[in-house]
Scaffold this motif. Structure first.
Motif, PDB file in Angstrom:
ATOM      1  N   SER A  13     -19.990  46.481  63.145  1.00  0.00           N
ATOM      2  CA  SER A  13     -20.995  46.923  64.095  1.00  0.00           C
ATOM      3  C   SER A  13     -20.646  48.331  64.554  1.00  0.00           C
ATOM      4  O   SER A  13     -19.517  48.606  64.959  1.00  0.00           O
ATOM      5  CB  SER A  13     -21.037  45.983  65.299  1.00  0.00           C
ATOM      6  N   GLU A  14     -21.594  49.274  64.465  1.00  0.00           N
ATOM      7  CA  GLU A  14     -21.303  50.650  64.832  1.00  0.00           C
ATOM      8  C   GLU A  14     -20.888  50.775  66.288  1.00  0.00           C
ATOM      9  O   GLU A  14     -20.074  51.604  66.657  1.00  0.00           O
ATOM     10  CB  GLU A  14     -22.526  51.524  64.564  1.00  0.00           C
ATOM     11  N   SER A  15     -21.436  49.913  67.136  1.00  0.00           N
ATOM     12  CA  SER A  15     -21.138  50.041  68.560  1.00  0.00           C
ATOM     13  C   SER A  15     -19.835  49.366  68.944  1.00  0.00           C
ATOM     14  O   SER A  15     -19.074  49.870  69.757  1.00  0.00           O
ATOM     15  CB  SER A  15     -22.288  49.446  69.391  1.00  0.00           C
ATOM     16  N   SER A  16     -19.562  48.215  68.342  1.00  0.00           N
ATOM     17  CA  SER A  16     -18.393  47.453  68.773  1.00  0.00           C
ATOM     18  C   SER A  16     -17.205  47.585  67.844  1.00  0.00           C
ATOM     19  O   SER A  16     -16.073  47.330  68.240  1.00  0.00           O
ATOM     20  CB  SER A  16     -18.759  45.960  68.864  1.00  0.00           C
ATOM     21  N   GLY A  17     -17.472  47.970  66.581  1.00  0.00           N
ATOM     22  CA  GLY A  17     -16.395  48.039  65.611  1.00  0.00           C
ATOM     23  C   GLY A  17     -15.907  46.681  65.157  1.00  0.00           C
ATOM     24  O   GLY A  17     -14.894  46.564  64.484  1.00  0.00           O
ATOM     25  N   GLN A  18     -16.621  45.617  65.495  1.00  0.00           N
ATOM     26  CA  GLN A  18     -16.220  44.270  65.112  1.00  0.00           C
ATOM     27  C   GLN A  18     -16.684  43.966  63.701  1.00  0.00           C
ATOM     28  O   GLN A  18     -17.713  44.455  63.242  1.00  0.00           O
ATOM     29  CB  GLN A  18     -16.809  43.237  66.088  1.00  0.00           C
ATOM     30  N   ARG A  19     -15.933  43.109  63.020  1.00  0.00           N
ATOM     31  CA  ARG A  19     -16.273  42.791  61.647  1.00  0.00           C
ATOM     32  C   ARG A  19     -17.541  41.937  61.588  1.00  0.00           C
ATOM     33  O   ARG A  19     -17.884  41.229  62.529  1.00  0.00           O
ATOM     34  CB  ARG A  19     -15.113  42.054  60.965  1.00  0.00           C
ATOM     35  N   ASN A  20     -18.208  42.012  60.465  1.00  0.00           N
ATOM     36  CA  ASN A  20     -19.402  41.210  60.219  1.00  0.00           C
ATOM     37  C   ASN A  20     -18.979  39.756  60.006  1.00  0.00           C
ATOM     38  O   ASN A  20     -18.196  39.454  59.124  1.00  0.00           O
ATOM     39  CB  ASN A  20     -20.118  41.748  58.972  1.00  0.00           C
ATOM     40  N   THR A  21     -19.494  38.866  60.811  1.00  0.00           N
ATOM     41  CA  THR A  21     -19.091  37.459  60.733  1.00  0.00           C
ATOM     42  C   THR A  21     -20.177  36.574  60.130  1.00  0.00           C
ATOM     43  O   THR A  21     -20.103  35.366  60.220  1.00  0.00           O
ATOM     44  CB  THR A  21     -18.715  36.923  62.123  1.00  0.00           C
ATOM     45  N   ASN A  22     -21.220  37.208  59.541  1.00  0.00           N
ATOM     46  CA  ASN A  22     -22.229  36.400  58.868  1.00  0.00           C
ATOM     47  C   ASN A  22     -21.571  35.602  57.743  1.00  0.00           C
ATOM     48  O   ASN A  22     -20.716  36.106  57.034  1.00  0.00           O
ATOM     49  CB  ASN A  22     -23.327  37.291  58.290  1.00  0.00           C
ATOM     50  N   SER A  23     -21.962  34.361  57.577  1.00  0.00           N
ATOM     51  CA  SER A  23     -21.347  33.536  56.549  1.00  0.00           C
ATOM     52  C   SER A  23     -22.378  33.119  55.519  1.00  0.00           C
ATOM     53  O   SER A  23     -23.569  33.004  55.808  1.00  0.00           O
ATOM     54  CB  SER A  23     -20.706  32.295  57.174  1.00  0.00           C
ATOM     55  N   PHE A  24     -21.920  32.911  54.308  1.00  0.00           N
ATOM     56  CA  PHE A  24     -22.767  32.399  53.240  1.00  0.00           C
ATOM     57  C   PHE A  24     -22.829  30.884  53.372  1.00  0.00           C
ATOM     58  O   PHE A  24     -21.931  30.250  53.903  1.00  0.00           O
ATOM     59  CB  PHE A  24     -22.186  32.788  51.884  1.00  0.00           C
ATOM     60  N   GLY A  25     -23.894  30.303  52.841  1.00  0.00           N
ATOM     61  CA  GLY A  25     -24.018  28.859  52.865  1.00  0.00           C
ATOM     62  C   GLY A  25     -23.104  28.220  51.837  1.00  0.00           C
ATOM     63  O   GLY A  25     -22.349  28.901  51.131  1.00  0.00           O
ATOM     64  N   PRO A  26     -23.142  26.898  51.723  1.00  0.00           N
ATOM     65  CA  PRO A  26     -22.292  26.211  50.744  1.00  0.00           C
ATOM     66  C   PRO A  26     -22.684  26.579  49.326  1.00  0.00           C
ATOM     67  O   PRO A  26     -23.822  26.965  49.040  1.00  0.00           O
ATOM     68  CB  PRO A  26     -22.557  24.730  51.033  1.00  0.00           C
ATOM     69  N   LEU A  27     -21.728  26.461  48.424  1.00  0.00           N
ATOM     70  CA  LEU A  27     -22.003  26.682  47.006  1.00  0.00           C
ATOM     71  C   LEU A  27     -22.902  25.559  46.498  1.00  0.00           C
ATOM     72  O   LEU A  27     -22.692  24.387  46.827  1.00  0.00           O
ATOM     73  CB  LEU A  27     -20.708  26.705  46.202  1.00  0.00           C
ATOM     74  N   THR A  28     -23.882  25.915  45.673  1.00  0.00           N
ATOM     75  CA  THR A  28     -24.799  24.907  45.140  1.00  0.00           C
ATOM     76  C   THR A  28     -25.117  25.190  43.673  1.00  0.00           C
ATOM     77  O   THR A  28     -25.073  26.340  43.216  1.00  0.00           O
ATOM     78  CB  THR A  28     -26.133  24.879  45.913  1.00  0.00           C
ATOM     79  N   PHE A  29     -25.422  24.129  42.955  1.00  0.00           N
ATOM     80  CA  PHE A  29     -25.981  24.272  41.620  1.00  0.00           C
ATOM     81  C   PHE A  29     -27.357  24.925  41.727  1.00  0.00           C
ATOM     82  O   PHE A  29     -28.039  24.799  42.752  1.00  0.00           O
ATOM     83  CB  PHE A  29     -26.122  22.905  40.951  1.00  0.00           C
ATOM     84  N   LYS A  30     -27.767  25.607  40.667  1.00  0.00           N
ATOM     85  CA  LYS A  30     -29.123  26.121  40.607  1.00  0.00           C
ATOM     86  C   LYS A  30     -30.089  24.958  40.390  1.00  0.00           C
ATOM     87  O   LYS A  30     -29.684  23.848  40.043  1.00  0.00           O
ATOM     88  CB  LYS A  30     -29.244  27.149  39.474  1.00  0.00           C
TER      89      LYS A  30
END
Length: 412
Positions: A13-30
């Protein structure tokens, strides 16, 4: 000369300098019932950063990753050890190479999972430090599930669910196990003579116990055996003996130039000494027993030996071994992916295609995609692997096109 670094930077985050904590969902078959993995191994970033050719190797390694990912469409990328040549790194920024490695993955919205290899552990770098750097990126699925001074770091599993599963309440269709074979040297430790302190190079017994216990708990929880694959950087002694028995280039296609290969516990004694007086200590026997005892464990993928790319089926008691596999296991090498590290075998990446309809028969498909775009070693790891006939793999070579290896400067 200062160390050169070129690459991405973790999202903040440009303002806070904190890391991006967005997470990906579980692994899945197509939706078509497939799940593909691209394995990159022995990338060896950060080699000789004070020479012209060091950073150029890394630039060309990034090019390899990009070329492979342009040709393949994995649901997961596995970085299977020796991400960084740790003995050449500086304490202040030894893990910053992670950002350069994962740049092509981040650009494509891909997630990855790592194991750590012997070169990822040295005086100025550690598995814990690499994991911390990875975790600055939301795409990283690498984690630590076993704790202890001798366990290593990259020991964990990832479930893969059906395509219609939106959370982790479903029953997994596949388990991916990641093991830390350690090796290298202990972080910031020297002995009384000022030498780096070596670290055991096998999967620790505590990790073996965790693997067996956790797998049993998962079988009990879901009421069924779940097919699985494993990833570890240093191969087991079983691979060594299978190679000694002979690799048929038409039944087990691949390069077989690193002969003899270097297995876990090489050079150690059974009593724990590592003084050069023994060839092999047998400390990986519990790990070999475990992977061959767990039903549905289809294949174990390794790196470490840059000149080996074959798969061999371990289905019998081998000479000079005490472990008889309860279930057969395919022991596979990948392809040297980076321009760092020894050897000029053409760089590439092993692909693993898991198809739900084939999993019932413990069958998967795999091939190696080379940086030239060519595919070699396309095989089915099935009940008749080792008997089926395939084209032999051409042993092609590539050389860093922008590296001037005659230009050598003193490290400062």
């Amino acid at each position: 000369m200062d160390q050169v670094y070129i690459g991405h930077h973790p999202s903040t985050s440009e303002s806070s300098g904190q890391r991006n904590t967005n997470s990906f969902g579980p692994l899945t078959f197509k939706s078509d019932g497939t799940f593909q993995i691209s394995i990159f191994e022995d990338l060896h970033f950060g080699e000789n950063a004070w020479d012209q050719w060091g950073p150029q190797q890394d630039i060309n390694s990034v090019k390899v990753i990009n070329e492979i990912l342009e040709a393949e469409s994995p649901g997961l990328v596995v970085l299977n050890g020796d991400l960084i040549t740790g003995e050449n790194t500086f304490l202040e920024n030894s893990t910053s190479y992670v950002d350069q490695i994962v740049g092509p993955l981040v650009d494509r919205g891909l997630s990855w999972a790592s194991t750590y290899g012997n070169h990822d552990y040295d005086y100025n770098i550690s598995g814990n430090a690499i994991l911390a750097r990875e975790k600055l990126w939301p795409n990283s699925r690498t984690t630590q599930m076993v704790f202890g001074d001798e366990a290593g770091v990259s020991n964990y599993y990832l479930p893969v669910y059906d395509s219609d599963c939106s959370d982790e309440s479903c029953t997994p269709g596949l388990l991916l196990w990641f093991f830390d074979s350690r090796g290298g040297f202990r972080y910031q430790q020297k002995d009384g003579s000022g030498n780096r302190v070596g670290q055991p190079d096998w999967v620790d017994f505590s990790v073996v116990n965790w693997f067996l216990q956790t797998n049993a708990e998962l079988v009990n929880k879901y009421g069924k055996m779940i097919p699985s694959l494993g990833f570890v950087h240093i191969p087991t002694y079983a691979s060594y003996v299978l190679q000694e028995e002979g690799i048929d280039p038409h039944a087990e296609p691949g390069i077989n130039d690193d002969y003899p290969l270097a297995p876990q516990a090489q050079g150690w004694c059974a009593d724990g000494r590592n003084d050069g007086s023994c060839d092999y200590g047998g400390q990986d026997i519990p790990f070999m027993q475990a992977v061959s005892a767990v039903p549905g464990f289809i294949a174990l993928f390794s790196g470490h030996d840059h000149g080996d790319t074959f798969c061999a089926k371990w289905d019998r008691l081998l000479p000079n071994m005490t472990v008889t596999p309860q279930n057969y296991v395919n022991l596979c090498f990948s392809q040297h992916s980076g321009y760092g590290g020894y050897g000029n075998w053409e760089r590439g990446s092993r692909q693993v295609l898991v198809t739900k309809s084939k999993l019932m028969n413990s069958e998967i498909d795999t091939w190696i995609r080379l940086e030239s775009g060519n595919i070699v070693g396309s095989i089915s790891l099935n009940s008749t692997y080792g008997e089926d006939r395939y084209p032999a793999t051409n042993n092609t070579k590539t050389y860093c096109p922008t590296c001037n290896y005659t230009s050598v400067q003193e490290k400062t």
